[in-house]
Structures are given as structure tokens and as C-alpha cells.
Design an enzyme around this catalytic site. Structure first.
Site, short mmCIF file in Angstrom:
data_model
loop_
_atom_site.label_atom_id
_atom_site.label_comp_id
_atom_site.label_asym_id
_atom_site.label_seq_id
_atom_site.Cartn_x
_atom_site.Cartn_y
_atom_site.Cartn_z
N SER A 1 51.62 12.76 60.53
CA SER A 1 50.22 12.94 60.95
C SER A 1 49.23 12.25 60.03
O SER A 1 48.16 11.81 60.48
CB SER A 1 49.89 14.43 61.06
OG SER A 1 50.12 15.09 59.83
N ASN B 1 56.37 16.92 56.14
CA ASN B 1 56.79 17.99 57.05
C ASN B 1 58.14 18.58 56.64
O ASN B 1 58.39 19.77 56.87
CB ASN B 1 56.84 17.48 58.49
CG ASN B 1 55.45 17.23 59.05
OD1 ASN B 1 54.56 18.07 58.91
ND2 ASN B 1 55.25 16.08 59.66
N GLY C 1 53.73 15.64 63.08
CA GLY C 1 54.83 16.58 63.06
C GLY C 1 56.17 15.99 62.72
O GLY C 1 57.16 16.72 62.54
N ASP D 1 40.99 19.16 56.48
CA ASP D 1 41.59 20.49 56.33
C ASP D 1 42.45 20.46 55.07
O ASP D 1 42.33 19.52 54.27
CB ASP D 1 42.38 20.90 57.58
CG ASP D 1 43.51 19.92 57.93
OD1 ASP D 1 44.12 19.34 57.02
OD2 ASP D 1 43.78 19.74 59.13
N HIS E 1 45.13 17.27 55.89
CA HIS E 1 44.76 15.96 56.44
C HIS E 1 43.42 15.46 55.90
O HIS E 1 42.44 16.21 55.90
CB HIS E 1 44.68 16.04 57.97
CG HIS E 1 45.95 16.52 58.60
ND1 HIS E 1 46.10 17.80 59.07
CD2 HIS E 1 47.13 15.89 58.80
CE1 HIS E 1 47.33 17.95 59.56
NE2 HIS E 1 47.97 16.80 59.40
#
Length: 209
Positions: free
Chosen positions: A41, A102, A73, A182, A185
Site C-alpha cells: 500500500s 504486511n 495488503g 495515518d 501511510h
């Protein structure tokens, strides 16, 4: 006297190697070269638009055709599965690998992640392309406090496979809240800053004139 000259010669050789960084420069890629950005991502550009993602920024900075092959993902195993199709379709001169986050978040064994990324690097080399590896921070208590460090497997793999490693660049972005959309990211400004760090690194390595 003979011993003195032997020591002097060894010292001069060591200094010469140090001055050159111990590694030969990479051959530059001309404008228009195809480059694949393989990742998850934070390569796809989550938290910003596709045109703000770091591959798009790198394309503007370098003049290369940078293919954004980031899938939100994705684990290292999934990226490895996708890679052969990307190599056949685009025949890139360079593959920039930024994967593993991930795996860490899902607490997958680091040995499996290491094996998958090693297979990615081997597959890239066997295709006739070159690879650059990007270190990804590991989730730790320190990371929760804004102190990031790349997982040690990236340095190990870079040495083992003889590929350039950009380390610490994601951590430099993630520790600054103004650059993040966030906790994971970046925002558009964060992706731009990462791309600038990557472009500087690629230029130093010799991929860019």
C-alpha cells in the site's frame, strides 16, 4: 624495510577502496527506461492519490517510466507471485523492491519473509534486470514512540545478493506526523519526501546522471 613498504602499499589500497565507497557505480539508466516499483500500500499510494504516490514522483524526478506495481495488503509472498508476470509484461531495466510491512504486521515468520524477498531478488536478476531494495521498519515498542528502525533482514539480503539498499528512508517519513495520513501511510507530502530521498540515493549509486 620490505615490511614497511608492504604495510604502506596495503594502506594505500585500503584508502583507495574507501574513497570509492568499496563498490563500483551502477550503469545509468537513460530517460524513458522502464522501472517497476514492487510493493504494497505504501507503494500504491494509500493515503494520497495515485499521482502523489512515490512511483509517480520518482517518474517526474528521473524521466523514467515508473510502473506502480504496489498492491494494498500484499505480503512478500504475494509480491513474489505477481513478479514473473510484471517482468514478462514490462521487461524493466530496474525493479525497486519495497515489501515486507504486511508480513511484520501479521506476525509472519521473518524467515519466510526473508526467503520470499530473496526469491524476488533472484527472480529479478535472472530476468536480466537490476534490483534496488528498500528497507522497511519493523513494528516495535520504539516504533510506537516514533523511533523507527528497518528490519535487519534487509541489510542481510542486500549484502547476500549484492544489491543497493536504501535504509531508513521510510522511518524518516513515518516519524514526522505532518508527513503521515495515518499511523502507517504517508500523505502526499510524505510520499514526495520519500521519492526525493530515493532519487538522491539512486543518483549517488549511479542509476541517474
Amino acid at each position: 624495510m620490505r615490511k614497511f613498504y608492504a604495510i604502506l602499499l596495503a594502506t594505500l589500497v585500503a584508502l583507495s577502496i574507501a574513497a570509492c565507497g568499496g563498490k563500483s557505480k551502477e550503469r545509468p539508466l537513460p530517460a524513458g527506461s522502464v522501472v517497476v516499483a514492487l510493493g504494497d500500500s505504501i507503494t500504491q499510494g494509500a493515503g494520497a492519490s495515485e499521482q502523489s504516490a512515490w512511483p509517480a514522483n520518482l517518474a517526474r524526478l528521473s524521466g523514467w517510466r515508473v510502473i506502480n506495481a504496489g498492491v494494498s495488503g500484499d505480503t512478500s509472498a504475494q509480491a513474489l507471485t505477481r513478479l514473473p508476470v510484471l517482468l514478462r509484461e514490462y521487461k524493466p531495466a530496474l525493479v525497486i523492491v519495497s515489501i515486507g510491512g504486511n508480513d511484520f504486521l501479521r506476525r509472519q515468520p521473518s524467515s519466510a519473509t526473508r526467503a520470499n524477498i530473496a526469491a524476488i531478488l533472484r527472480t529479478v536478476k535472472e530476468s536480466g534486470s537490476r534490483a534496488v531494495l528498500i528497507g522497511v521498519p519493523k513494528p516495535t515498542v520504539s516504533a510506537a514512540l516514533g523511533i523507527f528502525s528497518d528490519h535487519e533482514l534487509y541489510e542481510e539480503l542486500a549484502k547476500e545478493h549484492g544489491v543497493p539498499l536504501l535504509s531508513g528512508a521510510w522511518g524518516d517519513v513515518m516519524k514526522q506526523s505532518r508527513l503521515m495520513s495515518d499511523q502507517i501511510h504517508p500523505n502526499a507530502t510524505g510520499y514526495a519526501e520519500f521519492a526525493a530521498s530515493l532519487e538522491k540515493f539512486l543518483r549517488k549509486q549511479g542509476f541517474l546522471r
